[in-house]
Design an enzyme around this catalytic site. Structure first.
Site, mmCIF file in Angstrom:
data_model
loop_
_atom_site.group_PDB
_atom_site.id
_atom_site.type_symbol
_atom_site.label_atom_id
_atom_site.label_comp_id
_atom_site.label_asym_id
_atom_site.label_seq_id
_atom_site.Cartn_x
_atom_site.Cartn_y
_atom_site.Cartn_z
ATOM 1 N N GLN A 277 0.846 -1.209 0.000
ATOM 2 C CA GLN A 277 0.000 0.000 0.000
ATOM 3 C C GLN A 277 0.880 1.258 0.000
ATOM 4 O OE1 GLN A 277 -3.224 -0.409 -0.252
ATOM 5 N NE2 GLN A 277 -4.343 1.346 0.576
ATOM 6 N N GLU A 376 -6.548 21.468 -24.806
ATOM 7 C CA GLU A 376 -5.353 22.310 -24.982
ATOM 8 C C GLU A 376 -4.230 21.508 -25.648
ATOM 9 O OE1 GLU A 376 -4.803 25.570 -24.534
ATOM 10 O OE2 GLU A 376 -6.869 25.908 -23.920
HETATM 11 C C1 LIG Z 1 -3.432 33.637 -16.549
HETATM 12 C C2 LIG Z 1 -4.180 32.678 -17.383
HETATM 13 C C3 LIG Z 1 -5.255 31.941 -16.718
HETATM 14 C C4 LIG Z 1 -5.855 30.966 -17.655
HETATM 15 C C5 LIG Z 1 -6.904 30.145 -17.023
HETATM 16 C C6 LIG Z 1 -6.899 28.834 -17.613
HETATM 17 C C7 LIG Z 1 -8.041 27.952 -17.235
HETATM 18 C C8 LIG Z 1 -7.800 26.713 -18.002
HETATM 19 C C9 LIG Z 1 -9.051 26.018 -18.318
HETATM 20 C C10 LIG Z 1 -8.704 24.912 -19.215
HETATM 21 C C11 LIG Z 1 -9.893 24.418 -19.921
HETATM 22 C C12 LIG Z 1 -9.524 24.089 -21.300
HETATM 23 C C13 LIG Z 1 -10.707 23.843 -22.180
HETATM 24 C C14 LIG Z 1 -10.317 23.331 -23.478
HETATM 25 C C15 LIG Z 1 -9.856 24.393 -24.442
HETATM 26 C C16 LIG Z 1 -9.245 23.835 -25.705
HETATM 27 O O1 LIG Z 1 -8.927 22.687 -25.874
HETATM 28 S S1 LIG Z 1 -9.028 25.017 -26.846
HETATM 29 C C17 LIG Z 1 -8.242 24.223 -28.198
HETATM 30 C C18 LIG Z 1 -6.783 24.050 -27.961
HETATM 31 N N1 LIG Z 1 -6.203 23.420 -29.089
HETATM 32 C C19 LIG Z 1 -4.965 23.078 -29.076
HETATM 33 O O2 LIG Z 1 -4.251 23.263 -28.118
HETATM 34 C C20 LIG Z 1 -4.491 22.456 -30.342
HETATM 35 C C21 LIG Z 1 -3.260 21.653 -30.092
HETATM 36 N N2 LIG Z 1 -2.444 21.635 -31.249
HETATM 37 C C22 LIG Z 1 -1.534 22.587 -31.501
HETATM 38 O O3 LIG Z 1 -1.372 23.566 -30.789
HETATM 39 C C23 LIG Z 1 -0.734 22.383 -32.729
HETATM 40 O O4 LIG Z 1 -1.252 21.285 -33.431
HETATM 41 C C24 LIG Z 1 0.723 22.104 -32.413
HETATM 42 C C25 LIG Z 1 0.829 20.961 -31.396
HETATM 43 C C26 LIG Z 1 1.379 23.337 -31.851
HETATM 44 C C27 LIG Z 1 1.449 21.682 -33.684
HETATM 45 O O5 LIG Z 1 1.135 22.564 -34.718
HETATM 46 P P1 LIG Z 1 1.955 22.584 -36.140
HETATM 47 O O6 LIG Z 1 1.204 23.416 -37.067
HETATM 48 O O7 LIG Z 1 2.303 21.184 -36.512
HETATM 49 O O8 LIG Z 1 3.150 23.407 -35.703
HETATM 50 P P2 LIG Z 1 4.727 23.193 -35.796
HETATM 51 O O9 LIG Z 1 5.152 23.232 -37.235
HETATM 52 O O10 LIG Z 1 5.193 22.073 -34.956
HETATM 53 O O11 LIG Z 1 5.086 24.535 -35.060
HETATM 54 C C28 LIG Z 1 5.248 25.773 -35.689
HETATM 55 C C29 LIG Z 1 6.181 26.616 -34.851
HETATM 56 O O12 LIG Z 1 5.393 27.296 -33.861
HETATM 57 C C30 LIG Z 1 5.941 27.108 -32.571
HETATM 58 N N3 LIG Z 1 4.862 27.143 -31.610
HETATM 59 C C31 LIG Z 1 3.705 26.454 -31.643
HETATM 60 N N4 LIG Z 1 2.951 26.773 -30.568
HETATM 61 C C32 LIG Z 1 3.651 27.682 -29.853
HETATM 62 C C33 LIG Z 1 3.423 28.378 -28.646
HETATM 63 N N5 LIG Z 1 2.294 28.197 -27.901
HETATM 64 N N6 LIG Z 1 4.362 29.225 -28.211
HETATM 65 C C34 LIG Z 1 5.506 29.414 -28.916
HETATM 66 N N7 LIG Z 1 5.782 28.775 -30.054
HETATM 67 C C35 LIG Z 1 4.868 27.919 -30.519
HETATM 68 C C36 LIG Z 1 6.606 25.740 -32.691
HETATM 69 O O13 LIG Z 1 7.580 25.567 -31.684
HETATM 70 C C37 LIG Z 1 7.217 25.790 -34.079
HETATM 71 O O14 LIG Z 1 8.399 26.528 -33.997
HETATM 72 P P3 LIG Z 1 9.649 26.148 -34.940
HETATM 73 O O15 LIG Z 1 9.976 24.697 -34.676
HETATM 74 O O16 LIG Z 1 9.176 26.348 -36.341
HETATM 75 O O17 LIG Z 1 10.727 27.082 -34.500
HETATM 76 C C1 LIG Z 2 -13.745 18.518 -22.475
HETATM 77 C C2 LIG Z 2 -13.174 19.141 -23.703
HETATM 78 C C3 LIG Z 2 -13.340 20.492 -23.915
HETATM 79 C C4 LIG Z 2 -12.820 21.095 -25.057
HETATM 80 N N1 LIG Z 2 -13.025 22.424 -25.244
HETATM 81 C C5 LIG Z 2 -12.552 23.019 -26.362
HETATM 82 C C6 LIG Z 2 -12.752 24.401 -26.582
HETATM 83 O O1 LIG Z 2 -13.333 25.091 -25.741
HETATM 84 N N2 LIG Z 2 -12.296 24.950 -27.711
HETATM 85 C C7 LIG Z 2 -11.635 24.219 -28.656
HETATM 86 O O2 LIG Z 2 -11.237 24.766 -29.664
HETATM 87 N N3 LIG Z 2 -11.418 22.905 -28.459
HETATM 88 C C8 LIG Z 2 -11.861 22.289 -27.351
HETATM 89 N N4 LIG Z 2 -11.632 20.947 -27.147
HETATM 90 C C9 LIG Z 2 -10.966 20.196 -28.209
HETATM 91 C C10 LIG Z 2 -9.537 19.817 -27.853
HETATM 92 O O3 LIG Z 2 -8.686 20.915 -27.915
HETATM 93 C C11 LIG Z 2 -9.096 18.696 -28.818
HETATM 94 O O4 LIG Z 2 -9.892 17.564 -28.542
HETATM 95 C C12 LIG Z 2 -7.638 18.351 -28.656
HETATM 96 O O5 LIG Z 2 -6.799 19.398 -29.087
HETATM 97 C C13 LIG Z 2 -7.242 17.062 -29.427
HETATM 98 O O6 LIG Z 2 -7.596 17.168 -30.764
HETATM 99 P P1 LIG Z 2 -8.567 16.113 -31.453
HETATM 100 O O7 LIG Z 2 -9.731 15.846 -30.587
HETATM 101 O O8 LIG Z 2 -8.822 16.638 -32.804
HETATM 102 O O9 LIG Z 2 -7.706 14.774 -31.515
HETATM 103 P P2 LIG Z 2 -7.086 14.131 -32.796
HETATM 104 O O10 LIG Z 2 -6.064 15.059 -33.371
HETATM 105 O O11 LIG Z 2 -8.153 13.618 -33.674
HETATM 106 O O12 LIG Z 2 -6.319 12.923 -32.129
HETATM 107 C C14 LIG Z 2 -6.871 11.613 -32.002
HETATM 108 C C15 LIG Z 2 -5.744 10.630 -31.686
HETATM 109 O O13 LIG Z 2 -4.798 10.647 -32.758
HETATM 110 C C16 LIG Z 2 -3.504 10.899 -32.270
HETATM 111 N N5 LIG Z 2 -2.781 11.795 -33.161
HETATM 112 C C17 LIG Z 2 -3.228 12.914 -33.768
HETATM 113 N N6 LIG Z 2 -2.231 13.517 -34.437
HETATM 114 C C18 LIG Z 2 -1.133 12.778 -34.248
HETATM 115 C C19 LIG Z 2 0.229 12.913 -34.638
HETATM 116 N N7 LIG Z 2 0.664 13.944 -35.356
HETATM 117 N N8 LIG Z 2 1.111 11.978 -34.223
HETATM 118 C C20 LIG Z 2 0.706 10.936 -33.482
HETATM 119 N N9 LIG Z 2 -0.560 10.766 -33.063
HETATM 120 C C21 LIG Z 2 -1.468 11.678 -33.431
HETATM 121 C C22 LIG Z 2 -3.708 11.605 -30.930
HETATM 122 O O14 LIG Z 2 -2.647 11.368 -30.063
HETATM 123 C C23 LIG Z 2 -4.978 10.984 -30.421
HETATM 124 O O15 LIG Z 2 -4.691 9.810 -29.703
HETATM 125 C C24 LIG Z 2 -12.118 20.318 -26.007
HETATM 126 C C25 LIG Z 2 -11.910 18.947 -25.767
HETATM 127 C C26 LIG Z 2 -12.430 18.370 -24.626
HETATM 128 C C27 LIG Z 2 -12.184 16.904 -24.399
#
Ligand SMILES: CCCCCCCCCCCCCCCC(=O)SCCNC(=O)CCNC(=O)[C@H](O)C(C)(C)COP(=O)(O)OP(=O)(O)OC[C@H]1O[C@@H](n2cnc3c(N)ncnc32)[C@H](O)[C@@H]1OP(=O)(O)O
Ligand SMILES: Cc1cc2nc3c(=O)[nH]c(=O)nc-3n(C[C@H](O)[C@H](O)[C@H](O)COP(=O)(O)OP(=O)(O)OC[C@H]3O[C@@H](n4cnc5c(N)ncnc54)[C@H](O)[C@@H]3O)c2cc1C
Length: 625
Positions: A277, A376
């Site tokens: 544990q 995120e």
């Molecule tokens: C005070 C505040 C209080 C807040 C209070 C919070 C409360 C907190 C509540 C949470 C609750 C959430 C609720 C769900 C909210 C969602 O989920 S919102 C949706 C969020 N969605 C995401 O995060 C999408 C995730 N995916 C990605 O960000 C992108 O696919 C990835 C992972 C950055 C890859 O993108 P890509 O186009 O393949 O980019 P990549 O060629 O690898 O990168 C381009 C360049 O940009 C750079 N880069 C990319 N991102 C960044 C960055 N963020 N910074 C700097 N450089 C960057 C890379 O390093 C790269 O640089 P280099 O290598 O070229 O020098």
């Molecule tokens: C509760 C909740 C709240 C959310 N709220 C918001 C919001 O407010 N605003 C917003 O914009 N989004 C929001 N999202 C979306 C969230 O940001 C995405 O779900 C997240 O970024 C993952 O993207 P996806 O769902 O498209 O997964 P996908 O990209 O479809 O991934 C599916 C699977 O494939 C794999 N995969 C994908 N790409 C690759 C790769 N390049 N290499 C290897 N494996 C890979 C992943 O690892 C994963 O296992 C929310 C999600 C949740 C669960």
């Protein structure tokens, strides 16, 4: 137990009331330190008072009353979350001025509300911070109206709440957790978005269609545009650590009071006395402490970045800071959220059947934590950002042409890359392994080794594969992914090591904190044992054996401190909301009372006559086949 001085005790008692006597008292007496000293070391008086205010306000407001384990219908839960969210706006726990004075309070508020219910916390902060901060940080003066409308809840038509023409919105349905929070979709049909809505802090388009940007270097522009997105990931690290703290508090208090079997027939022993544990739980307690320290410090790093963005700092340092925070947050979120995920599940099982009872909350903690692994950015996808950052350093490391320097210093040790790779594990006794420097040295080697291996693998794949895309994808498993995780574990450990070994850390707390540091280091390292052997850092039976023996030794040393360690991080009973984990340790009384308060607990189900009057005739209806 070491006690506080008289003046300390006066201020402590006002902020941290004594815990009730009961079945946990025996462990509390055996602790090597005073839990109040620890609580006041971890957080200053102002923060503790702030937390107390939030907790006591929620406890005394009937709107926040809840019955443990009750499964509310979706509609009701969302309504309650919305009403509570409105109340949080009214309470205005954190004014703009107070946030500016002490930004850390923002994180404290997120976590205090989250400890109560993550749906509420997420709803409140998505509205006030995530959306607002994204607009504020990436927009300009012309977006102030949108910010104002957000604050006034005007995100549709403010009179009818119907969406604007051409916009279709809806709800995506029940999720696996955080169901008090509605997640929607939005679709736009021929909707013209005004030109002024373009978020133009880092780049703009003139009326004649020309692109302009104050940033000359596209990389700096990208960093400034995307840097603001790091805040969610950095905050999530702290949020998931909060979940780990809740889960481990429940499991440790339960384990210290639940008795099963024993060496003699006469007395059963608390399950915490079992080595198994201890090994299942105490490393998660150590992880909660180490990751908590990392999450708070890292939040301060984020604040520095945000201030730079607001001040339009275009220095190379600001750009490098953005890159480093991006790299650390893209591995920090996976490490912390997975640790909390695995920890919550282990805690659930470590509480046996009681852990599976909804009212004890481990199911909610586990389910509400789970989306942190995905939103995120999916954890596995994000880790690739960190390994990309590290692989980008290889050329300068190999050629010795530029030192590895970064604003937060997380890569400085790579300057000794070549020397580190020549090192071997030298400890030969368990005792030597009890010094955390042993785990830290091993991590330095591990990161350098995985960096070299990942780089070589990538080069091989580039020669083999048709394109860089495939080459990168085929270098993740066992290489880049492990590299990113080892790097962040090293960073967390290095920071925690520096903190626990700092001469300013009180002497009465240092021994227990150093043990936690060492346990976290060895326990994390143990997961990489195959690579340590594979790369020749470990050789023969001894290293693996003494590392494992040291882990068990530390668990045994910490078991009498475990209850006080959770006392120092636990919220009040009302917030923890788990009958098996109340501070008085009266496990059975509390559980029984919660069971009896359940709705219709002693009643027959409404469909009871079905059982008596309409008994099934076995084999009827007959098959028509
Ligand atoms: C005070 C505040 C209080 C807040 C209070 C919070 C409360 C907190 C509540 C949470 C609750 C959430 C609720 C769900 C909210 C969602 O989920 S919102 C949706 C969020 N969605 C995401 O995060 C999408 C995730 N995916 C990605 O960000 C992108 O696919 C990835 C992972 C950055 C890859 O993108 P890509 O186009 O393949 O980019 P990549 O060629 O690898 O990168 C381009 C360049 O940009 C750079 N880069 C990319 N991102 C960044 C960055 N963020 N910074 C700097 N450089 C960057 C890379 O390093 C790269 O640089 P280099 O290598 O070229 O020098
Ligand atoms: C509760 C909740 C709240 C959310 N709220 C918001 C919001 O407010 N605003 C917003 O914009 N989004 C929001 N999202 C979306 C969230 O940001 C995405 O779900 C997240 O970024 C993952 O993207 P996806 O769902 O498209 O997964 P996908 O990209 O479809 O991934 C599916 C699977 O494939 C794999 N995969 C994908 N790409 C690759 C790769 N390049 N290499 C290897 N494996 C890979 C992943 O690892 C994963 O296992 C929310 C999600 C949740 C669960």
């Amino acid at each position: 137990m070491i006690t506080a001085s008289k003046s300390d005790a006066v201020s402590q008692d006002g902020l941290l009331p004594d815990l009730p006597n009961g079945p946990l008292s025996e462990y509390r007496r055996k602790a090597s330190f005073n839990w109040k000293d620890m609580a006041m070391f971890l957080e200053d008086e102002d923060i503790i008072a702030f937390k107390n205010k939030i907790f006591s306000t929620l406890e005394s407001d009937p709107l926040f009353y809840r019955q443990p384990g009750v499964d509310l219908p979706l509609e009701k839960y969302r309504e309650l979350t919305f009403l509570r969210c409105k109340k949080i706006f009214e309470y205005n726990f954190l004014t703009f001025e107070a946030t500016m004075e002490k930004p850390q309070k923002m994180l404290v508020l997120i976590n205090c509300l989250g400890m109560y219910d993550w749906s509420l916390s997420t709803k409140y902060f998505l509205d006030t911070q995530v959306f607002g901060v994204a607009i504020g940080n990436t927009g300009s003066e012309r977006h102030e109206t949108i910010l104002h409308q957000t604050q006034n809840m005007e995100i549709r038509n403010p009179k009818t709440l119907l969406p604007m023409p051409g916009v279709m919105v809806g709800d995506i349905g029940r999720k696996l957790g955080q169901n008090g929070l509605d997640n929607g979709f939005a679709m736009f049909h021929n909707v013209r978005i005004p030109y002024e809505n373009l978020l133009n802090r880092t780049g703009d388009i003139s009326s004649s269609g020309n692109y302009t940007s104050a940033y000359k270097d596209p990389k700096q522009r990208l960093g400034a545009s995307l840097g603001t997105l790091s805040s969610g990931r950095v905050s999530i690290i702290s949020m998931v650590v909060t979940n780990l703290k809740l889960a481990i508090t429940i499991a440790i208090r339960f384990s210290a009071t639940r008795r099963q079997f024993g060496p003699t027939e006469k007395e059963e022993i608390p399950v915490l006395e079992y080595q198994l544990q201890q090994w299942r739980l105490i490393p998660y307690l150590a992880a909660a402490y180490a990751l908590d320290y990392f999450s708070v410090g890292f939040f301060f790093n984020l604040i520095e970045l945000q201030i730079g963005i607001l001040m339009k700092d275009r220095s190379p340092r600001q750009a490098e800071l953005g890159k480093e925070i991006h790299a650390l947050s893209c591995a920090g979120k996976p490490l912390a959220s997975w640790t909390a995920q695995h920890g919550a599940q282990e805690c659930r099982e470590a509480c046996g059947g009681h852990g599976f009872l909804a009212m004890n909350r481990l199911g909610d903690i586990r389910n509400d934590n789970d989306p942190n692994c995905t939103y995120e950015g999916d954890n596995n996808v994000l880790l690739q950002q960190t390994s990309n950052y590290l692989l980008g350093l290889v050329q300068s490391i190999h050629e010795d042409n530029a030192p590895c320097e970064s604003p937060l210093g997380s890569i400085h040790f790579l300057n000794d890359y070549k020397t580190i790779l020549k090192r071997k594990f030298t400890a030969s006794t368990i005792r030597e392994c009890l010094d955390c420097a042993v785990a830290l040295d091993a991590y330095k080697w591990l990161v350098c080794y995985l960096l070299r291996e990942s780089h070589d693998k990538l080069q091989q794949e580039k020669q083999r594969a048709a394109n860089d895309f495939d080459a990168r994808n085929n270098s993740q498993v066992y290489y880049c992914r492990s590299l990113a995780l080892a790097f962040i574990e090293h960073t967390v450990l290095q920071r925690y090591y520096d903190y626990t070994h700092d001469p300013s850390t009180p002497g009465s707390l240092q021994p227990v904190l150093k043990k936690l540091c060492c346990l976290y280091g060895l326990w994390s390292l143990n997961k990489h044992i195959a690579v340590l052997y594979q790369g020749g850092y470990f050789a023969g039976e001894l290293p693996g054996r003494i590392v494992q023996d040291a882990i068990l030794d530390l668990c045994a040393q910490l078991k009498d401190d475990a209850v006080s360690l959770v006392d120092a991080i636990a919220p009040p009973d009302f917030i923890l909301n788990s009958p098996i984990a109340k501070a008085d340790g009266e496990l059975y009384k509390n559980l029984w009372s919660a069971v009896l308060q359940g709705e219709k607990v002693l009643e027959r189900p409404s469909w009871w006559p079905e059982f008596c009057c309409n008994k099934p005739v076995i084999g009827k209806p007959r098959s028509q086949l």
